[in-house]
Design an enzyme around this catalytic site. Structure first.
Site, short mmCIF file in Angstrom:
data_model
loop_
_atom_site.label_atom_id
_atom_site.label_comp_id
_atom_site.label_asym_id
_atom_site.label_seq_id
_atom_site.Cartn_x
_atom_site.Cartn_y
_atom_site.Cartn_z
CD GLU A 1 -0.12 7.94 1.29
OE1 GLU A 1 -0.44 7.20 0.19
OE2 GLU A 1 0.88 7.89 1.66
CG ASP B 1 0.85 2.04 5.20
OD1 ASP B 1 1.93 2.55 5.08
OD2 ASP B 1 -0.12 2.62 4.84
#
Ligand code: FRU
Length: 488
Positions: A222, A47
């Site tokens: 998420e 990420d």
């Protein structure tokens, strides 16, 4: 290499020179390295984190496991750019030091306050029984780049009613108040977002769950990101556990947005979830605001739990190009940031009509370029581009007027991977004119359709010599007008 728990849960300092050289040699022999996307020196990137404009430049961090292409001890790796085009590696910014983060510095965000950059992240800890413990933590970077961590988490654990899947804080400011969304899982194993508030970024109080229509939509949400854009409230999120539905949700995990009214009293009045990307490899995006007020997004061009062809080389993944977001008719659009035009040098053009045939697109070819192709389908039932064409290899991007779809087909793109999830992605499209704005790098393609109403983001692993570009029309006619800028 066997990835035992000892091998996966080590911090970067413990890397020996021998280990580093081995990884560096392997990466430098790779034919898959990208040329203008942010990618790890070695190890695994996931990420984007802490994307923010601070002290005269953009700072963009990412999740990094240094030792190979697996998910293990996560660090934040720091990159910096003045123009969103050239990025400089600054090294590891956050590494596990305290007990509450002993198994990784997980995702989070950044916000500028009092001339400092406040970095919020999730402390990931596993106890002796390997139970997960998550806390939300803070580190502060000053203008000289020195980072000081708070020695205790700012939010020690999840509230009652929620599981240990509690992570990825994203913080924003409204007047004198700060707000934070955190991805969470209810005890009934459904995903949601928790909302916190603070006056000083240090003391946080729980406002509650963000009130939404979706009470049973995936098992864990998420990387939430809330912001306002053109008077709309937007919640961006990566809910895990969605099942395929029509042309949507065909990857292992998905990212998308809800467009609605600005949040009022923890309540978010919103429309349906829109999948953010129509391609194969896109997850956990994060946004920030540029100094001139644009809402920018960067995503991870990869997915968890999928093996990629570079894994055996000790590195994996890259980030997407930065994109600008805007809303039209309640749909979130994405456009490549304007700054990328700096990369355009000499333009090459090709225009042609084809009728039931495949033709090379004039002088246009290559594996690292930007291209804008306007296609008008006449009587053909399928027409479009074949990219990265070589012996037995092609990536096909086309309009199918019979099924009314725009299609990206990587069936014969090169080294196959993630095949359990299919090799064709498509989306409804009923017009006969289409504009493909393509960003090709050694092992990826990003296609912005029309003015960004849909985007296909995918990794591709063709042979180096597969560089052809062709235009085709089946069972009828089509025409194309294309311009290409090769990047050096
Ligand atoms: C999303 C994610 C986050 C987590 C991070 C760990 O890809 O699972 O939820 O913070 O990656 O690397």
């Amino acid at each position: 290499m066997e990835w035992t728990q000892e091998a996966r849960y080590r911090t970067y300092e413990s890397m020996t020179t021998e280990e580093r050289l081995k990884l560096e040699n392997s990466v430098s022999a790779s034919i898959w390295r990208q040329r203008y996307h942010i990618q790890p020196m070695y190890g695994l990137l996931n990420d984007p984190n802490g994307f923010v404009w601070f002290n005269g430049s953009y700072h963009l961090f990412y999740q990094w496991f240094p030792f190979g292409a697996v998910h293990g001890m996560k660090h934040w790796f720091h990159t910096e750019s003045s123009d969103l085009v050239e990025w400089e590696n600054k090294g590891v910014a956050l590494k596990p030091e305290y007990s509450f983060e002993s198994h990784g510095i997980y995702s989070g965000s950044g916000i500028v306050h009092n001339n400092s950059l406040y970095l919020f992240y999730t402390g990931n800890k596993r106890d002796e029984e390997w139970n997960r413990h998550s806390s939300q933590c803070l580190a502060i970077m000053n203008k000289s780049g020195k980072i000081t961590k708070r020695e205790i988490p700012i939010i020690k654990s999840q509230p009652n009613g929620y599981t240990e899947h509690f992570r990825d804080p994203k913080v924003w400011q409204v007047e004198d108040n700060f707000y934070m969304v955190v991805g969470a899982q209810r005890e009934n194993l459904t995903g949601c977002v928790l909302l916190y508030q603070s006056h000083d970024l240090i003391d946080w109080s729980l406002l509650g769950e963000m009130g939404m229509k979706e009470m049973d939509f995936g098992y864990m949400w998420e990387c939430p990101d809330y912001f306002t854009l053109q008077n709309h409230g937007i919640l961006l999120c990566s809910p895990q556990g969605l099942q395929p539905e029509g042309d949507s949700y065909h990857n292992i995990y998905h990212s998308g947005v809800w467009v609605g009214k600005p949040l009022t009293n923890n309540h978010f009045d919103h429309g349906d979830f829109q999948e953010l990307d129509a391609g194969f490899d896109f997850y956990a995006p994060q946004t920030t605001v540029s100094p001139d007020g644009r809402r920018l997004l960067v995503g991870w061009m990869g997915l968890p739990e999928i093996e990629y062809p570079t894994d055996s080389e000790g590195w994996a993944h890259c980030l997407t190009i930065p994109r600008e977001l805007f809303i039209k008719d309640n749909i979130l659009y994405q456009q490549p940031v304007n700054e990328l035009k700096e990369k355009r040098k000499k333009a090459a053009r090709a225009a042609m009509n084809v009728s039931n045939e495949v033709r090379d697109l004039g002088e246009l070819s290559g594996d690292c370029f930007e291209m804008i192709a306007e296609v008008e389908v006449g009587s053909a039932n399928r027409a479009g581009l074949r990219l990265r064409v070589g012996k037995g290899e092609e990536t096909i991007l086309y309009v199918n007027t019979e099924t009314q779809k725009v299609v990206l087909d990587r069936t014969n793109a090169g080294v196959a991977f993630a095949q359990d999830y299919g090799s064709i992605r498509q989306k409804h499209y009923s017009k006969n004119k289409i504009r493909f704005h393509i960003f090709m790098d050694t092992t990826s393609i990003e296609v912005f359709v029309n003015d960004g109403e849909m985007v296909f983001t995918s990794r591709l692993f063709p042979k180096m010599e597969s560089q052809g570009i062709q235009f085709f029309a089946e069972k009828g006619t089509a025409k194309i007008d294309a311009v290409q800028w090769k990047y050096d």
